[in-house]
Write an enzyme that holds these catalytic residues in place. Structure first.
Site, mmCIF file in Angstrom:
data_model
loop_
_atom_site.group_PDB
_atom_site.id
_atom_site.type_symbol
_atom_site.label_atom_id
_atom_site.label_comp_id
_atom_site.label_asym_id
_atom_site.label_seq_id
_atom_site.Cartn_x
_atom_site.Cartn_y
_atom_site.Cartn_z
ATOM 1 N N GLY A 70 -39.332 -25.002 47.321
ATOM 2 C CA GLY A 70 -40.267 -24.552 46.299
ATOM 3 C C GLY A 70 -39.543 -23.843 45.174
ATOM 4 O O GLY A 70 -38.353 -23.557 45.258
ATOM 5 N N ARG A 71 -40.282 -23.579 44.087
ATOM 6 C CA ARG A 71 -39.752 -22.820 42.952
ATOM 7 C C ARG A 71 -38.372 -23.316 42.529
ATOM 8 O O ARG A 71 -37.409 -22.554 42.481
ATOM 9 C CB ARG A 71 -39.710 -21.334 43.276
ATOM 10 C CG ARG A 71 -41.083 -20.722 43.449
ATOM 11 C CD ARG A 71 -41.047 -19.212 43.455
ATOM 12 N NE ARG A 71 -42.396 -18.656 43.437
ATOM 13 C CZ ARG A 71 -42.667 -17.373 43.262
ATOM 14 N NH1 ARG A 71 -41.680 -16.511 43.101
ATOM 15 N NH2 ARG A 71 -43.911 -16.934 43.248
ATOM 16 N N SER A 72 -38.307 -24.577 42.201
ATOM 17 C CA SER A 72 -37.001 -25.165 41.888
ATOM 18 C C SER A 72 -37.032 -25.984 40.594
ATOM 19 O O SER A 72 -36.604 -27.129 40.603
ATOM 20 C CB SER A 72 -36.552 -26.074 43.042
ATOM 21 O OG SER A 72 -36.601 -25.471 44.277
#
EC number: 4.2.2.10
Length: 428
Positions: free
Chosen positions: A256-258
């Protein structure tokens, strides 16, 4: 013939290498014009204390990282301190519990627990303006502490350094590279692994003129918020007015959050290679403007998070590649997806307001991206002319202190100060 002791010979060679060390390549994208420490004489700090002093002082410097600087245990340990068990941790010791940071209600009603962590990882070393931080070969490692660029600092180059082991067991354990109110920052050929929170993050104040290039974000971990050996907290852009070029990077084994990008910002992501992401890559929030071109996604479950993407995104496909010409001075390159989900986003309004300060950017076709990026991204791969040689970087494994905490523990006052100070600057 005079025979020199091998250790003396090695020391002499390393010293000569430090004196000869200089930046490879030229800053491009939004970081164009960054000079760092400029013509200052390269010098290698002797220990962790001197490294911290040199990073924070007002003098232009070229700081050579010619060995491992291990900060674990240098600021004591918080033993049996307040933590919580978030809903995400459904796998016990294979997941991440969270440090309860004073001044933040992140833990909320989550069940309380205790944990033991290293204080050094909570807060990065402050870096002043006009600095070059450059590693030698694959020897340049900063273990247990990150870098913090805040309060209007500018003109900083970070190249060929591996930052690792910032309390990877715990959410809020530490950020590798954090920016908050900066300008002209070039992060190049850096590797980040085993962190508790973000690998790269911009805070609420604007960070303009930033390029992150040729870097490796390695999410492989034994402590996963997604309980699958992948790191969730990877790259986060929260600055109002951020202007960031994100190019030629290798982002792998994340969940996530990439990246996650918010607010009134402009990000240009091109020629990056995302591989083995078990969750989502892009998460584009309200106000963000993101141009995504010439990237390759391989085995990425959700390249774009459709449930939380109210921002403006232009993810280029073959049909609309020519739309970029007016903004970039060249056609865009279509993205490529293999064994991956959908990459959504077709808002050409991103291009109409594109900042002029990025200058010329040169993108390669996607058939070249995976091999080029894996050969060049990360440490020990500077090569010549900034293109990098296809050499492998040093493998970093957790030190014994990751599970066997040092015997010295922090006093309650010093532990509390570390948690308060961290929370004051880290609400994202």
């Amino acid at each position: 013939m005079v025979l020199l002791h091998p250790l003396l010979t090695a020391a002499a060679l390393l010293g000569a290498s430090a004196r000869a060390q200089s930046v490879v390549g030229t800053p491009f994208g939004f970081a164009s014009g960054t000079t760092g420490g400029g013509n200052a004489a390269p010098a290698a700090p002797k220990d962790t204390n001197e490294l911290k002093e040199w990073l924070a002082d007002p003098n232009p410097r070229v700081i050579v990282i010619d060995k491992e600087f291990n900060f674990i245990g240098t600021e004591d340990t918080c033993t049996d301190c307040e933590c919580c068990i978030p809903d995400s941790n459904t796998c016990g010791d294979a997941g991440q519990n969270a440090i309860k940071t004073e001044g933040s209600d992140w833990c909320g009603s989550y069940p309380a627990t205790t944990c033991t962590y290293d204080n050094a990882g909570l807060e990065g070393m402050e870096v002043a303006s006009d600095k070059t931080i450059i590693g030698v070969g694959d020897a340049g490692v900063i273990r247990g502490k990150g870098l913090r660029l805040v309060n209007g600092v500018s003109n900083i180059i970070i190249q060929n350094v591996h930052i690792t082991e910032l309390n990877p067991q715990y959410i809020w354990g530490g950020d590798a590279i954090s920016l908050d109110g900066t300008d002209k920052i070039w992060v190049d050929h850096v590797k980040v692994s085993l962190v508790g929170r973000q690998m790269f993050v911009t805070g609420y104040e604007s960070s303009g003129g930033v390029t992150v290039s040729n870097s490796e974000f390695d999410g492989q971990t034994k402590w996963s918020a997604s309980c699958d050996g992948h790191h969730y907290w990877s790259v986060l852009g929260y600055g109002k007015g951020d202007q960031i070029t994100f190019a030629n990077n290798y982002i792998h084994h994340t969940s996530g959050r990439s990246p996650k990008i918010e607010f009134d910002s402009h990000w240009h992501a091109y020629n990056n290679f995302w591989e083995n992401n078990s969750g989502h890559a892009f998460d584009v929030g309200e106000g963000a403007n993101v141009l995504i071109e010439g990237n390759v996604f391989s085995n990425v479950k959700t390249p774009m998070n459709p449930e939380d993407t109210p921002g403006s995104t232009f993810a280029v496909n073959a049909q609309d590649a020519s739309s970029c010409t007016s903004a970039l001075g060249r056609p865009c390159i279509a993205n490529e997806l293999t064994s991956s989900g959908e990459l959504s986003g077709n808002d050409e309004a991103v291009l109409s307001g594109w900042p002029k300060g990025e200058g010329d950017t040169k993108a390669m076709t996607t058939d070249k991206v995976p091999s080029y990026v894996k050969a060049n991204a990360g440490v020990g791969k500077l090569g010549s002319g900034g293109s990098g040689a296809a050499s492998s970087s040093a493998s970093i494994t957790p030190s014994p202190t990751s599970s066997a905490i040092p015997s010295s523990s922090a006093t309650p006052s010093s532990s509390a100060y570390a948690r308060r100070h961290y929370a004051r600057h880290h609400h994202y």
